[in-house]
Design a protein around this motif. Structure first.
Motif, PDB file in Angstrom:
ATOM      1  N   PHE A 153     -17.337  -5.571  15.689  1.00 52.00           N
ATOM      2  CA  PHE A 153     -16.331  -4.724  16.328  1.00 52.00           C
ATOM      3  C   PHE A 153     -16.625  -3.242  16.107  1.00 52.00           C
ATOM      4  N   GLY A 154     -17.842  -2.859  16.464  1.00 51.45           N
ATOM      5  CA  GLY A 154     -18.240  -1.479  16.293  1.00 51.45           C
ATOM      6  C   GLY A 154     -18.945  -1.228  14.978  1.00 51.45           C
ATOM      7  N   GLY A 155     -19.090  -2.280  14.164  1.00 54.75           N
ATOM      8  CA  GLY A 155     -19.840  -2.151  12.922  1.00 54.75           C
ATOM      9  C   GLY A 155     -19.043  -1.703  11.719  1.00 54.75           C
ATOM     10  N   ASP A 156     -17.712  -1.618  11.846  1.00 52.57           N
ATOM     11  CA  ASP A 156     -16.920  -1.130  10.715  1.00 52.57           C
ATOM     12  C   ASP A 156     -15.911  -2.141  10.186  1.00 52.57           C
ATOM     13  N   VAL A 157     -15.924  -3.367  10.729  1.00 50.26           N
ATOM     14  CA  VAL A 157     -14.959  -4.387  10.299  1.00 50.26           C
ATOM     15  C   VAL A 157     -15.710  -5.584   9.715  1.00 50.26           C
ATOM     16  N   PRO A 158     -15.492  -5.913   8.425  1.00 44.27           N
ATOM     17  CA  PRO A 158     -16.139  -7.104   7.849  1.00 44.27           C
ATOM     18  C   PRO A 158     -15.720  -8.348   8.620  1.00 44.27           C
ATOM     19  N   PHE A 159     -16.706  -9.208   8.912  1.00 44.92           N
ATOM     20  CA  PHE A 159     -16.418 -10.309   9.826  1.00 44.92           C
ATOM     21  C   PHE A 159     -16.769 -11.675   9.248  1.00 44.92           C
ATOM     22  N   TYR A 160     -17.980 -11.844   8.714  1.00 48.72           N
ATOM     23  CA  TYR A 160     -18.381 -13.139   8.174  1.00 48.72           C
ATOM     24  C   TYR A 160     -19.455 -12.947   7.114  1.00 48.72           C
ATOM     25  N   ILE A 161     -19.753 -14.040   6.398  1.00 53.07           N
ATOM     26  CA  ILE A 161     -20.708 -14.013   5.288  1.00 53.07           C
ATOM     27  C   ILE A 161     -21.945 -14.814   5.674  1.00 53.07           C
ATOM     28  N   THR A 162     -23.110 -14.302   5.323  1.00 52.74           N
ATOM     29  CA  THR A 162     -24.349 -15.058   5.533  1.00 52.74           C
ATOM     30  C   THR A 162     -25.072 -15.238   4.201  1.00 52.74           C
TER      31      THR A 162
END
Length: 287
Positions: A153-162
């Motif tokens: 979302f634009g690179g500023d919202v943590p989303f998932y773990i890898t």
């Protein structure tokens, strides 16, 4: 006007790295350096070319928007194009007569962005929990575990773990990743968030359950009739008329829920889906 809706996973379905399948000959994805990375075999290329003249093609992928931008071999034959990335949390649009650049449609992703912000603290807690467990993982001596938090979302919202297990030999990956998942089971019970595990090669991703390919594909199928309040999306929807056939394609177990939204499902003969189906058939036929 198209009358087939083709919803397809990408990696290990329509193309893969040469390490996974050395028969690949058609460049499909490229690294940031410009070097070709994943390739389609003659069979994969023939399948896609067979469908393109009649199908409105939509990628349904875990790839990020940046990775999708470098998937230059994905080239449907309609002018206005859509792609579901980030497991469906992001809907991309492009008009290939104007530009090859994919653009996110905010009207699609706003709901997911809000959910991601709510889940930010639990996600970061779970990253710390998994990171603390890494030294206890039993791995081959030459392997190395790396864990990261991916943003969207634009690179500023943590989303998932890898979680990546690097330096594995090709013949080791399946067995080692299975062992890793078994070792992780106790620690997963202590996480604050709820996740879908998705393995691709030597990478294990933990996706939040508020997003999934199935939910996104179902939403898209409905939106092609009703719209999402975006003129660019409407232009894409006008490329397909009355849908006569929904065809889906995927290779992994996590693809099956969205694949079942179609009238027919396609999967590579060498895939987790095909392997599981073969084992099921053997049990029921007493082979």
């Amino acid at each position: 006007m198209k009358d087939i809706l083709f919803l397809s996973d990408l990696d290990n379905c329509l193309f893969q790295s040469l390490r996974v399948n050395s028969a690949g000959v058609h460049p499909m994805t490229f690294k940031a350096s410009g070097e070709a990375h994943c390739f389609a075999t003659e069979a994969q290329n023939t399948l896609f070319n067979l469908l393109k003249p009649r199908a409105f093609c939509v990628a349904v992928t875990a790839r990020t928007p940046d990775q999708m931008q470098r998937t230059r071999g994905w080239a449907p034959e309609h002018i206005n194009q859509l792609a579901l990335t980030d497991h469906g949390a992001t809907l991309l649009y492009r008009n290939i007569d104007d530009s090859p650049i994919w653009t996110p449609l905010p009207a699609w992703s706003d709901t997911y962005r809000d959910a991601a912000r709510v889940c930010e603290a639990p996600l970061e807690h779970d990253l710390d929990t998994l990171s603390a467990f890494l030294p206890e993982l039993f791995l081959p001596a030459h392997a190395k575990a790396k864990i990261d938090l991916s943003y969207s979302f634009g690179g500023d919202v943590p989303f998932y773990i890898t979680l990546q297990i690097k330096n594995l030999k090709a013949e080791e990956i399946a067995k080692v990743m299975q062992i890793v998942q078994l070792q992780l089971e106790p620690v997963l019970q202590t996480l604050q968030g709820t996740y879908i595990q998705h393995q691709n090669d030597y990478t294990l991703a933990f996706w939040p359950t508020y997003v999934s390919k199935e939910k996104a594909a179902q939403r898209l199928i409905s939106a092609l009739k009703t719209g999402i309040g975006d003129a660019r999306f409407d232009q894409a929807a006008h490329e397909i008329g009355e849908i006569a056939l929904i065809l889906t394609a995927g290779d992994s177990h996590t693809d099956v829920p969205f694949m079942r939204l179609g009238d027919f499902m396609l999967t590579p003969a060498v895939s987790p889906i095909a392997e599981q189906a073969g084992q099921h058939a053997q049990r029921h036929m007493n082979i």
